[in-house]
Design an enzyme around this catalytic site. Structure first.
Site, PDB file in Angstrom:
ATOM      1  N   ASP A  13      50.881  41.531  35.654  1.00 47.05           N
ATOM      2  CA  ASP A  13      50.069  42.756  35.760  1.00 47.05           C
ATOM      3  C   ASP A  13      49.640  43.310  34.411  1.00 47.05           C
ATOM      4  O   ASP A  13      49.455  44.513  34.248  1.00 47.05           O
ATOM      5  CB  ASP A  13      50.835  43.853  36.533  1.00 47.05           C
ATOM      6  CG  ASP A  13      51.178  43.392  37.942  1.00 47.05           C
ATOM      7  OD1 ASP A  13      50.388  42.633  38.524  1.00 47.05           O
ATOM      8  OD2 ASP A  13      52.251  43.787  38.439  1.00 47.05           O
ATOM      9  N   LYS A  16      45.183  40.774  33.286  1.00 46.45           N
ATOM     10  CA  LYS A  16      44.537  39.457  33.134  1.00 46.45           C
ATOM     11  C   LYS A  16      43.187  39.418  33.850  1.00 46.45           C
ATOM     12  O   LYS A  16      42.221  38.859  33.346  1.00 46.45           O
ATOM     13  CB  LYS A  16      45.455  38.354  33.710  1.00 46.45           C
ATOM     14  CG  LYS A  16      46.806  38.265  33.021  1.00 46.45           C
ATOM     15  CD  LYS A  16      47.715  37.240  33.687  1.00 46.45           C
ATOM     16  CE  LYS A  16      48.199  37.653  35.059  1.00 46.45           C
ATOM     17  NZ  LYS A  16      49.102  38.802  35.088  1.00 46.45           N
ATOM     18  N   GLY A  40      47.848  39.518  41.957  1.00 47.60           N
ATOM     19  CA  GLY A  40      46.847  40.533  42.303  1.00 47.60           C
ATOM     20  C   GLY A  40      46.132  40.870  41.012  1.00 47.60           C
ATOM     21  O   GLY A  40      46.687  41.541  40.155  1.00 47.60           O
ATOM     22  N   HIS A  41      44.931  40.340  40.842  1.00 49.34           N
ATOM     23  CA  HIS A  41      44.184  40.519  39.601  1.00 49.34           C
ATOM     24  C   HIS A  41      43.006  41.453  39.852  1.00 49.34           C
ATOM     25  O   HIS A  41      42.102  41.118  40.610  1.00 49.34           O
ATOM     26  CB  HIS A  41      43.694  39.158  39.075  1.00 49.34           C
ATOM     27  CG  HIS A  41      44.820  38.238  38.701  1.00 49.34           C
ATOM     28  ND1 HIS A  41      44.638  36.965  38.230  1.00 49.34           N
ATOM     29  CD2 HIS A  41      46.164  38.423  38.721  1.00 49.34           C
ATOM     30  CE1 HIS A  41      45.813  36.406  37.970  1.00 49.34           C
ATOM     31  NE2 HIS A  41      46.755  37.278  38.273  1.00 49.34           N
ATOM     32  N   GLN A 218      50.906  35.839  37.243  1.00 44.59           N
ATOM     33  CA  GLN A 218      52.230  36.324  36.841  1.00 44.59           C
ATOM     34  C   GLN A 218      52.281  36.431  35.302  1.00 44.59           C
ATOM     35  O   GLN A 218      51.267  36.721  34.708  1.00 44.59           O
ATOM     36  CB  GLN A 218      53.353  35.419  37.390  1.00 44.59           C
ATOM     37  CG  GLN A 218      53.561  35.548  38.904  1.00 44.59           C
ATOM     38  CD  GLN A 218      52.556  34.755  39.724  1.00 44.59           C
ATOM     39  OE1 GLN A 218      52.375  33.579  39.521  1.00 44.59           O
ATOM     40  NE2 GLN A 218      51.902  35.403  40.659  1.00 44.59           N
TER      41      GLN A 218
HETATM   42  P1  GDP Z   1      46.732  41.444  36.400  1.00 43.69           P
HETATM   43  O1  GDP Z   1      47.600  41.048  37.541  1.00 43.69           O
HETATM   44  O2  GDP Z   1      47.270  40.996  35.088  1.00 43.69           O
HETATM   45  O3  GDP Z   1      45.300  41.048  36.577  1.00 43.69           O
HETATM   46  O4  GDP Z   1      46.762  43.054  36.362  1.00 43.69           O
HETATM   47  P2  GDP Z   1      46.630  44.042  37.624  1.00 43.69           P
HETATM   48  O5  GDP Z   1      45.220  44.016  38.070  1.00 43.69           O
HETATM   49  O6  GDP Z   1      47.678  43.777  38.637  1.00 43.69           O
HETATM   50  O7  GDP Z   1      47.017  45.422  36.953  1.00 43.69           O
HETATM   51  C1  GDP Z   1      46.298  45.951  35.884  1.00 43.69           C
HETATM   52  C2  GDP Z   1      45.751  47.338  36.307  1.00 43.69           C
HETATM   53  O8  GDP Z   1      45.363  48.061  35.165  1.00 43.69           O
HETATM   54  C3  GDP Z   1      44.513  47.255  37.164  1.00 43.69           C
HETATM   55  O9  GDP Z   1      44.497  48.344  38.043  1.00 43.69           O
HETATM   56  C4  GDP Z   1      43.380  47.357  36.158  1.00 43.69           C
HETATM   57  O10 GDP Z   1      42.181  47.884  36.723  1.00 43.69           O
HETATM   58  C5  GDP Z   1      43.971  48.329  35.184  1.00 43.69           C
HETATM   59  N1  GDP Z   1      43.559  48.153  33.786  1.00 43.69           N
HETATM   60  C6  GDP Z   1      43.286  47.016  33.099  1.00 43.69           C
HETATM   61  N2  GDP Z   1      43.065  47.278  31.805  1.00 43.69           N
HETATM   62  C7  GDP Z   1      43.195  48.621  31.656  1.00 43.69           C
HETATM   63  C8  GDP Z   1      43.121  49.502  30.531  1.00 43.69           C
HETATM   64  O11 GDP Z   1      42.899  49.103  29.397  1.00 43.69           O
HETATM   65  N3  GDP Z   1      43.350  50.817  30.774  1.00 43.69           N
HETATM   66  C9  GDP Z   1      43.625  51.307  32.008  1.00 43.69           C
HETATM   67  N4  GDP Z   1      43.837  52.609  32.138  1.00 43.69           N
HETATM   68  N5  GDP Z   1      43.711  50.506  33.084  1.00 43.69           N
HETATM   69  C10 GDP Z   1      43.504  49.178  32.910  1.00 43.69           C
HETATM   70  P1  IMO Z   2      50.068  38.999  38.759  1.00 44.27           P
HETATM   71  O1  IMO Z   2      49.386  37.651  38.697  1.00 44.27           O
HETATM   72  C1  IMO Z   2      53.912  41.087  38.714  1.00 44.27           C
HETATM   73  C2  IMO Z   2      57.245  39.098  40.754  1.00 44.27           C
HETATM   74  C3  IMO Z   2      57.816  39.700  42.013  1.00 44.27           C
HETATM   75  C4  IMO Z   2      59.273  39.242  41.915  1.00 44.27           C
HETATM   76  C5  IMO Z   2      59.143  37.848  41.298  1.00 44.27           C
HETATM   77  C6  IMO Z   2      59.161  36.714  42.308  1.00 44.27           C
HETATM   78  O2  IMO Z   2      49.301  40.031  39.483  1.00 44.27           O
HETATM   79  O3  IMO Z   2      50.485  39.397  37.374  1.00 44.27           O
HETATM   80  P2  IMO Z   2      57.414  35.832  44.100  1.00 44.27           P
HETATM   81  O4  IMO Z   2      56.809  36.492  45.293  1.00 44.27           O
HETATM   82  O5  IMO Z   2      56.405  35.352  43.104  1.00 44.27           O
HETATM   83  O6  IMO Z   2      58.399  34.760  44.457  1.00 44.27           O
HETATM   84  O7  IMO Z   2      58.280  36.994  43.384  1.00 44.27           O
HETATM   85  O8  IMO Z   2      57.892  37.843  40.624  1.00 44.27           O
HETATM   86  N1  IMO Z   2      55.780  38.843  40.776  1.00 44.27           N
HETATM   87  C7  IMO Z   2      54.881  39.535  40.080  1.00 44.27           C
HETATM   88  N2  IMO Z   2      55.031  40.637  39.296  1.00 44.27           N
HETATM   89  N3  IMO Z   2      52.696  40.509  38.843  1.00 44.27           N
HETATM   90  C8  IMO Z   2      52.524  39.403  39.591  1.00 44.27           C
HETATM   91  O9  IMO Z   2      51.379  38.711  39.645  1.00 44.27           O
HETATM   92  C9  IMO Z   2      53.653  38.892  40.293  1.00 44.27           C
HETATM   93  N4  IMO Z   2      53.847  37.847  41.133  1.00 44.27           N
HETATM   94  C10 IMO Z   2      55.149  37.825  41.401  1.00 44.27           C
HETATM   95  O10 IMO Z   2      57.703  41.093  42.023  1.00 44.27           O
HETATM   96  O11 IMO Z   2      59.966  40.044  41.001  1.00 44.27           O
HETATM   97 MG    MG Z   3      48.618  41.927  39.169  1.00 46.27          MG
END
Ligand code: GDP
Ligand code: IMO
Ligand code: MG
Length: 428
Positions: A13, A16, A40-41, A218
């Site tokens: 998270d 990416k 979840g990207h 991840q």
């Molecule tokens: P990922 O799994 O690495 O793609 O990240 P996620 O999408 O799960 O979580 C990142 C969250 O932060 C999302 O809600 C993005 O819209 C938000 N986000 C990304 N970059 C920034 C930033 O620079 N500032 C803020 N405030 N939010 C951001």
């Molecule tokens: P993105 O790509 C954050 C965590 C889960 C748990 C562990 C194992 O959005 O960054 P799993 O269901 O993969 O066997 O769970 O990994 N986890 C993540 N944490 N971002 C993710 O994906 C994750 N995918 C799995 O919370 O601790």
């Molecule tokens: Mg994510």
């Protein structure tokens, strides 16, 4: 043209999705190499928010080829649902997407097994049990699913095993195996046109001068081998996974970019030495909206961890770091940074290799002054407050990795690329 891996340098998270979406314009193909719909990207475009799970974040760019590599585990129902929501907003998924015939197929019984056995707080998507079947050489791959006769035989064999386990746990009624088989035969027909030998597709494209962006899911600390085992996911989320998970050899990878938040979060169980269990942790969670994009779970929040980032830099060979969510720290008076771990009387700056070592590790902090003004949306490095620049310089000096790109908001234009950086060379 160069081939670049973009991956999470912490526990997932990191942002990416935003970064892949923003920079993939310069590439011909975007390929995912591991994980499944546990990812979840988020990609935010104006007031529209897309959360990509299985499909590479590059799919939102018309005409861009997107690849689901052999290293993924694919739940066809989740894939079709994701396709449908993208098609509803005009994305031509069927033309853009290619799925590896070697990717493993995730079945509902994987979720059932996970509910019985999860001890670490997983996403409960069935990811671990599906990878278990792969490593145990019992898995069913995309190519098997498409071959109706072979699929029937394989499914019957697997189903008998799963039924035995389900009976032992007294939940056999939860597995409607005949229904699952019929559903999957239906999925096969819908997915068939997109399935191919993507290792060949990618290698042919590279030989023809095309460029590939590899999108990690991840993060490094969730990597099965190098993360905080056993509190990890079941795939290779670090740079090595890009090769095994796509069939593109290491000699064809030219640069590696790590994405890291300006602080740290993790979801689920496991050690987290720089976790902020106080009001400041809550403040980051609220300001950063740190709630899981897949499961909605509150993310655990804490401070930037230098030993962790250095470890991640070493393992992945990170050329440049993207520091995201700098704006989330805007209001803080002081910002602690974890610079070392203390165990008993010893202080170390290396990441302990064992879970016992990590659990015993106490974060040692240095506090930097906050900048207490808004950085939200700033897109030129010069416009950052001096103390924000000092914070970034501190991270760079201590990790030994440049912060070539800084994100100051979820949207595409809320991004700084530093002139003269390695990052700028990678993404001119
Ligand atoms: P990922 O799994 O690495 O793609 O990240 P996620 O999408 O799960 O979580 C990142 C969250 O932060 C999302 O809600 C993005 O819209 C938000 N986000 C990304 N970059 C920034 C930033 O620079 N500032 C803020 N405030 N939010 C951001
Ligand atoms: P993105 O790509 C954050 C965590 C889960 C748990 C562990 C194992 O959005 O960054 P799993 O269901 O993969 O066997 O769970 O990994 N986890 C993540 N944490 N971002 C993710 O994906 C994750 N995918 C799995 O919370 O601790
Ligand atoms: Mg994510």
């Amino acid at each position: 043209m160069s081939n670049v891996i973009i991956l999470g340098a912490q526990w997932g998270d990191e942002g990416k999705g935003k970064i892949v979406d923003l920079f993939c314009e310069r590439f011909d193909i975007v390929a995912r190499y591991q994980g499944g719909h546990n990812a979840g990207h988020t990609v935010q475009i104006g007031d529209k928010k897309f959360v990509l799970k299985l499909i590479p974040s590059g799919i939102l760019h018309p005409g861009k080829r997107a690849v689901i590599g052999n290293g993924l585990v694919v739940d066809p129902a989740a894939l079709l649902a994701e396709m449908q929501s993208l098609e509803a907003v005009g994305v031509d998924v069927k033309t853009q997407l290619a799925i590896s015939n070697r990717a493993h197929v995730l079945f509902p019984y994987h979720r059932t097994m996970e509910r019985l056995l999860d001890a670490i707080g997983t996403t409960l998507r069935g990811i671990g049990p599906c990878y278990e079947d792969k490593a145990g050489r019992r898995g069913i791959r995309m190519a098997d699913l498409l071959d109706r006769e072979r699929f029937g035989a394989l499914f019957e064999a697997r189903a008998a095993e799963k039924e035995t386990v389900a009976k032992a746990f007294g939940i056999a009624q939860e597995l409607d195996l005949a229904r699952i088989r019929a559903d999957y035969e239906g999925f096969a027909d819908r997915i068939r046109p997109m399935v191919s030998d993507t290792a060949r597709l990618l290698n042919d494209a590279i030989r023809a001068g095309k460029s590939v962006m590899f999108e990690g899911a991840q993060g490094t600390m969730l990597d099965l081998d190098h993360g905080t085992f056993p509190f990890v996911t079941s795939s290779s989320a670090s740079a090595g996974g890009a090769c095994t998970g796509t069939g593109v050899p290491p000699t064809r990878i030219h640069a590696i970019v790590g994405v890291a938040k300006a602080y740290t979060t993790r979801v689920g169980g496991g050690p987290f030495p720089s976790e902020a269990l106080d009001a400041m942790g809550d403040q980051i969670r609220q300001r950063g909206n740190e709630f899981g994009s897949v499961t909605g779970r509150p993310r655990r929040c804490g401070w930037f961890d230098i030993p962790l980032a250095r470890y991640s830099g070493m393992l992945n060979g990170i050329d440049s770091m993207v520091v995201t969510k700098l704006d989330v720290l805007d209001e803080l008076e002081k910002i602690p940074v974890c610079v070392a771990y203390r165990t008993g009387r010893h202080e170390v700056t290396e990441m302990p290799a064992t879970i016992a070592g990590l659990e015993a590790a106490e974060a040692v902090y240095e506090c930097l002054p906050g900048w207490r003004s808004s950085t939200a949306g700033i897109s030129r490095y010069e416009d950052l407050p001096q103390r924000a620049k000092d914070y970034l310089t501190f991270l760079e000096n201590r990790t030994g990795i440049e912060a070539g790109c800084i994100s100051t908001g979820p949207e595409r234009n809320q991004t700084i690329v530093r002139q003269g950086s390695r990052f700028h060379q990678i993404f001119p």
